[in-house]
Design a protein around this motif. Sequence first.
Motif, PDB file in Angstrom:
ATOM      1  N   ALA A   1      -6.507   0.697  -3.380  1.00  0.00           N
ATOM      2  CA  ALA A   1      -6.781   2.121  -3.179  1.00  0.00           C
ATOM      3  C   ALA A   1      -8.202   2.332  -2.661  1.00  0.00           C
ATOM      4  O   ALA A   1      -8.437   3.133  -1.741  1.00  0.00           O
ATOM      5  CB  ALA A   1      -6.577   2.885  -4.485  1.00  0.00           C
ATOM      6  N   PHE A   2      -9.163   1.586  -3.224  1.00  0.00           N
ATOM      7  CA  PHE A   2     -10.556   1.715  -2.786  1.00  0.00           C
ATOM      8  C   PHE A   2     -10.720   1.240  -1.334  1.00  0.00           C
ATOM      9  O   PHE A   2     -11.510   1.805  -0.579  1.00  0.00           O
ATOM     10  CB  PHE A   2     -11.490   0.941  -3.726  1.00  0.00           C
TER      11      PHE A   2
ATOM     12  N   ALA B   1      -4.963   6.469  -3.695  1.00  0.00           N
ATOM     13  CA  ALA B   1      -6.030   6.754  -2.727  1.00  0.00           C
ATOM     14  C   ALA B   1      -5.950   8.200  -2.241  1.00  0.00           C
ATOM     15  O   ALA B   1      -6.970   8.902  -2.170  1.00  0.00           O
ATOM     16  CB  ALA B   1      -5.924   5.793  -1.547  1.00  0.00           C
TER      17      ALA B   1
ATOM     18  N   ILE C   1      -9.512   4.101   0.766  1.00  0.00           N
ATOM     19  CA  ILE C   1     -10.489   5.204   0.757  1.00  0.00           C
ATOM     20  C   ILE C   1     -11.673   4.862   1.671  1.00  0.00           C
ATOM     21  O   ILE C   1     -12.142   5.702   2.444  1.00  0.00           O
ATOM     22  CB  ILE C   1     -10.977   5.486  -0.683  1.00  0.00           C
TER      23      ILE C   1
ATOM     24  N   PRO D   1     -16.240   4.104  -1.851  1.00  0.00           N
ATOM     25  CA  PRO D   1     -15.102   4.666  -2.602  1.00  0.00           C
ATOM     26  C   PRO D   1     -15.440   5.013  -4.050  1.00  0.00           C
ATOM     27  O   PRO D   1     -14.823   5.903  -4.630  1.00  0.00           O
ATOM     28  CB  PRO D   1     -14.043   3.565  -2.542  1.00  0.00           C
TER      29      PRO D   1
ATOM     30  N   SER E   1      -0.745   2.303  -4.670  1.00  0.00           N
ATOM     31  CA  SER E   1      -2.144   2.275  -4.210  1.00  0.00           C
ATOM     32  C   SER E   1      -2.410   3.378  -3.186  1.00  0.00           C
ATOM     33  O   SER E   1      -3.459   4.028  -3.224  1.00  0.00           O
ATOM     34  CB  SER E   1      -2.467   0.919  -3.579  1.00  0.00           C
ATOM     35  N   GLU E   2      -1.453   3.591  -2.285  1.00  0.00           N
ATOM     36  CA  GLU E   2      -1.612   4.647  -1.269  1.00  0.00           C
ATOM     37  C   GLU E   2      -1.647   6.011  -1.924  1.00  0.00           C
ATOM     38  O   GLU E   2      -2.461   6.874  -1.563  1.00  0.00           O
ATOM     39  CB  GLU E   2      -0.468   4.576  -0.253  1.00  0.00           C
TER      40      GLU E   2
END
Length: 192
Positions: free
Chosen positions: A84-85, A162, A88, A96, A158-159
């Motif tokens: 996720a980071f 984010a 971002i 992030p 994860s998407e």
Amino acid sequence: MVINADEPLLFKKWAISGIEVSDLSLQDYISKRPVFLPHSSGKFNIKRFRKAQCPIVERLTNAIMYHGRNNGKKTMAMRHVKAAFDIIALVTDQNPIQVFVDAVQKSGPREDSTRVGSAGVVRRQSVDVSPLRRVNTAIYMICQGSREAAFRSIKTFSECLADEIMNAAKGSSNSYAIKKKDEIERVAKANR
């Protein structure tokens, strides 16, 4: 932003030293302790208020490990946070961790309502929310929103995480956390 060469970088990529917490009340409760990984194996729940010393990214990692099937899978949670980071960082071109800290500051409700009862008569009373509870609620709602968005969806967790963090950092009403915060504060305002 000056990066100290000796300072650990989170996931060997992001420095924690340049992170700013603009909200004065939350400065003591958003811990910016530099760590390599959000996995310190610290016992932060032994004593009251000790979880305020837990690095903020580790608190996000711990909050992801919910709902029976995910209990104790911290390595999996760390993988989600890292992915996720990365997303971002690609989308926003910012650190992030800073985006996440902004999201936590903006999605914690400042006013809530509690039940006040005497002699069988129960009514709701509006109360101010403590800074630690604001951080706790914000992290919980960010995770809850991304969990619901990823359920029965093509997008990966994860998407969704984010997206949720970026929308919350912008204060966008597309974010589950911001919507819930507005709803809580609206109900509290009605109960003043």
